[in-house]
Design an enzyme around this catalytic site. Structure first.
Site, PDB file in Angstrom:
ATOM      1  CG  HIS A  48      -3.354 -10.138   3.978  1.00 32.71           C
ATOM      2  ND1 HIS A  48      -4.564 -10.833   3.924  1.00 32.71           N
ATOM      3  CD2 HIS A  48      -3.676  -9.287   3.436  1.00 32.71           C
ATOM      4  CE1 HIS A  48      -5.594 -10.495   3.089  1.00 32.71           C
ATOM      5  NE2 HIS A  48      -5.234  -9.363   3.229  1.00 32.71           N
ATOM      6  CG  HIS A  62      -8.663  -7.918   2.650  1.00 36.77           C
ATOM      7  ND1 HIS A  62      -7.720  -8.011   3.292  1.00 36.77           N
ATOM      8  CD2 HIS A  62      -9.474  -8.843   3.769  1.00 36.77           C
ATOM      9  CE1 HIS A  62      -7.606  -7.922   4.403  1.00 36.77           C
ATOM     10  NE2 HIS A  62      -8.895  -8.359   4.609  1.00 36.77           N
ATOM     11  CG  HIS A  70      -1.882  -1.332   1.342  1.00 30.02           C
ATOM     12  ND1 HIS A  70      -2.662  -1.312   0.572  1.00 30.02           N
ATOM     13  CD2 HIS A  70      -1.728  -2.511   1.836  1.00 30.02           C
ATOM     14  CE1 HIS A  70      -3.513  -2.522   1.250  1.00 30.02           C
ATOM     15  NE2 HIS A  70      -3.101  -3.015   1.783  1.00 30.02           N
ATOM     16  CG  LEU A  71       3.312   1.847  -2.711  1.00 28.00           C
ATOM     17  CD1 LEU A  71       3.878   2.258  -4.686  1.00 28.00           C
ATOM     18  CD2 LEU A  71       4.486   1.819  -2.156  1.00 28.00           C
ATOM     19  CG  ASN A  99      -6.308  -0.125   0.270  1.00 32.68           C
ATOM     20  OD1 ASN A  99      -5.457   0.118  -0.791  1.00 32.68           O
ATOM     21  ND2 ASN A  99      -6.724  -0.115   1.200  1.00 32.68           N
ATOM     22  CG  HIS A 149      -1.844   3.033   9.307  1.00 29.98           C
ATOM     23  ND1 HIS A 149      -3.193   3.402   8.710  1.00 29.98           N
ATOM     24  CD2 HIS A 149      -1.630   1.435   9.021  1.00 29.98           C
ATOM     25  CE1 HIS A 149      -3.612   2.584   8.283  1.00 29.98           C
ATOM     26  NE2 HIS A 149      -3.532   1.051   8.506  1.00 29.98           N
ATOM     27  CG  ASP A 175      -5.897  -6.262   0.015  1.00 32.96           C
ATOM     28  OD1 ASP A 175      -6.350  -7.046   1.158  1.00 32.96           O
ATOM     29  OD2 ASP A 175      -4.655  -5.237   0.729  1.00 32.96           O
ATOM     30  CG  ASP A 186      -0.905  -6.524   3.482  1.00 31.74           C
ATOM     31  OD1 ASP A 186      -1.450  -5.048   3.057  1.00 31.74           O
ATOM     32  OD2 ASP A 186      -1.628  -6.868   4.899  1.00 31.74           O
TER      33      ASP A 186
HETATM   34 ZN   LIG Z   1      -5.416  -7.299   2.689  1.00 31.23          ZN
END
Ligand SMILES: [Zn+2]
Length: 432
Positions: A233, A180, A63-64, A95, A310, A153, A306
């Site tokens: 995952h 997911h 997640h970038l 996302n 945050h 995801d 993954d």
């Molecule tokens: Zn996920």
């Protein structure tokens, strides 16, 4: 002509099943030769004696945060962090804000990556509009724009009929669908693994069954449609067993596991540390054992981080309110090296799961390989280097790691993408 000669390292190349002492010559961005005793006057030389020389790692799940949450991470900082961890290709999940459910957004991400990222960034587009699990995206158009797979995801496609159509369409365009797998009605308000730990903490539990129920459904739908299902995952012994059975009967399934699900149990949450909160949650010791066995025996194809940044103010709240997810790039290699040190997996097979299998799942044989002619995405690793991990000294914009302050063994020293040195442990990130 640009030439780099990496001398005297232990070359571990799963694509050619090579494990031995060789020199690696890179010419004009490609692997030009892998032989002992190469002499190349004028080449830039990297001394790799006592080190491993392997294909750069390929991460199918990251997640970038760009566009929309650049205060957590962006394509530049995420790409730098990936390079520092030995990754040369990372797939970014959809996302973002807005969601990557439109070819213009896929285009935008690729454009940012070309300008800002030292590593290759391959977008995984949303399977359904706005990740709502209702209306399929224009998958062919997204693929044409550069999406390498599809996933909602972070969310689960709870409607089995929609999931079936997603798989049918993905099969037509020969793209993998990454899932997911968490039944949100079974997750409920669960924030930690359901079991003795959730009882002790007095927090709502998220049972393994939330994962296994969805993995079972999606394996059956993959079997029905003939599509390529990729299980993201994997965290539970039950899911590992279901994937193993499905593979034995010929279902086209691949799977990934994260370093944290291989290394940590739910006991890491006993101090209410929100840096041990993720989705799916950390599980029991028996689940961790099953994931490690599944990775070693090939049921689980690859390790994916993954990587989920945050901001401190988001994680520094009570456990139930914190968002799930942890940083992954810079700690992945030393964390999973534990399995080599314990004799659970050979170095060559570990590199297959960090680099080569991810490229195979993406159908990009020119990546994850040191075969002559392959893209010169190479990492020089020191399996014995000891260091202390401090996310403040790393490259991510965020700090949320369960390994903060811990001693690590193993580190990426040099990362090369397309024949360019983009990271060096002494000099930091060099390019772009
Ligand atoms: Zn996920």
């Amino acid at each position: 002509m640009s030439r780099i000669l990496i001398r005297g390292g232990r070359v571990l190349d799963p694509a050619t099943n090579r494990d031995g002492l060789f020199d690696v010559l890179i010419e004009d961005g490609k692997i030009a030769a892998v032989e002992a005793g190469l002499e190349v006057p004028g080449a830039e030389t990297i001394d790799a004696h006592g080190r491993w020389v392997t294909p750069g790692f390929v991460d199918l799940h990251t997640h970038l945060r760009e566009p929309g949450q650049e205060y957590k991470e962006d394509i530049a900082s995420g790409g730098r962090s990936a390079a520092a961890g030995g990754f040369t290709t990372v797939c970014c999940m959809a996302n973002t804000h807005p969601v990557n459910d439109d070819p213009a957004m896929t285009d935008y991400i690729l454009d940012r990556a070309r300008q800002d990222s030292p590593v290759r960034v391959l977008p995984i587009a949303a399977a359904t509009k706005n990740l709502e699990g209702k209306v399929m995206t224009e998958m062919a158009a997204l693929q044409k724009a550069g999406a390498v797979g599809f996933s909602d995801d972070g969310k689960t496609i709870m409607d089995g009929g929609v999931m079936r159509r997603v798989l049918e369409y993905a099969r037509m365009i020969d793209a993998p669908v990454s899932v997911h797998a968490e039944d949100c009605t079974l997750v409920g308000h669960g924030v930690v693994n359901e079991g003795p730990v959730s009882t002790r903490l007095g927090l709502p539990g998220n049972p393994c069954a939330a994962e296994t129920v969805l993995v079972a459904r999606d394996l059956l739908l993959a079997e029905l449609t003939g599509a390529h299902l990729h299980v993201g995952h994997v965290s539970s012994a039950g899911a590992v067993a279901l994937i193993r059975q499905a593979r034995e009967r010929g279902v086209h399934v691949t799977a990934e596991v994260t370093p944290h699900h291989l290394a940590l149990t739910d006991e890491a949450t006993l101090g209410f540390d929100t840096n041990a909160k993720m989705a799916p949650p950390l599980r029991s010791a028996a689940d961790v054992r099953a994931c490690r066995e599944g990775l070693a025996d090939g049921t689980i194809d690859c390790i994916a981080t993954d990587h989920a940044p945050h901001a401190p103010h988001e994680k520094d709240v009570e456990f139930t309110a914190a968002p799930p997810g942890v940083l992954g790039f810079e700690t992945a290699y030393p964390v999973v090296m534990d399995m080599v040190r314990n004799g659970e997996i050979t170095p060559l097979e570990l590199i297959r799961r960090l680099a080569t299998n991810g490229a195979r799942i993406l159908k990009r044989p020119e990546l994850g390989s040191l075969a002559v002619g392959a893209e010169a995405d190479v990492v020089v690793l020191d399996p014995e280097r000891e260091w202390t991990y401090d996310p403040a000294k790393g490259f991510s914009k965020s700090r949320n790691s369960p390994w903060t302050g811990q001693r690590m063994t193993g580190r990426a020293l040099v990362t090369i993408v397309g024949g360019r040195v983009v990271y060096d442990v002494e000099r930091g990130v060099i390019a772009p």
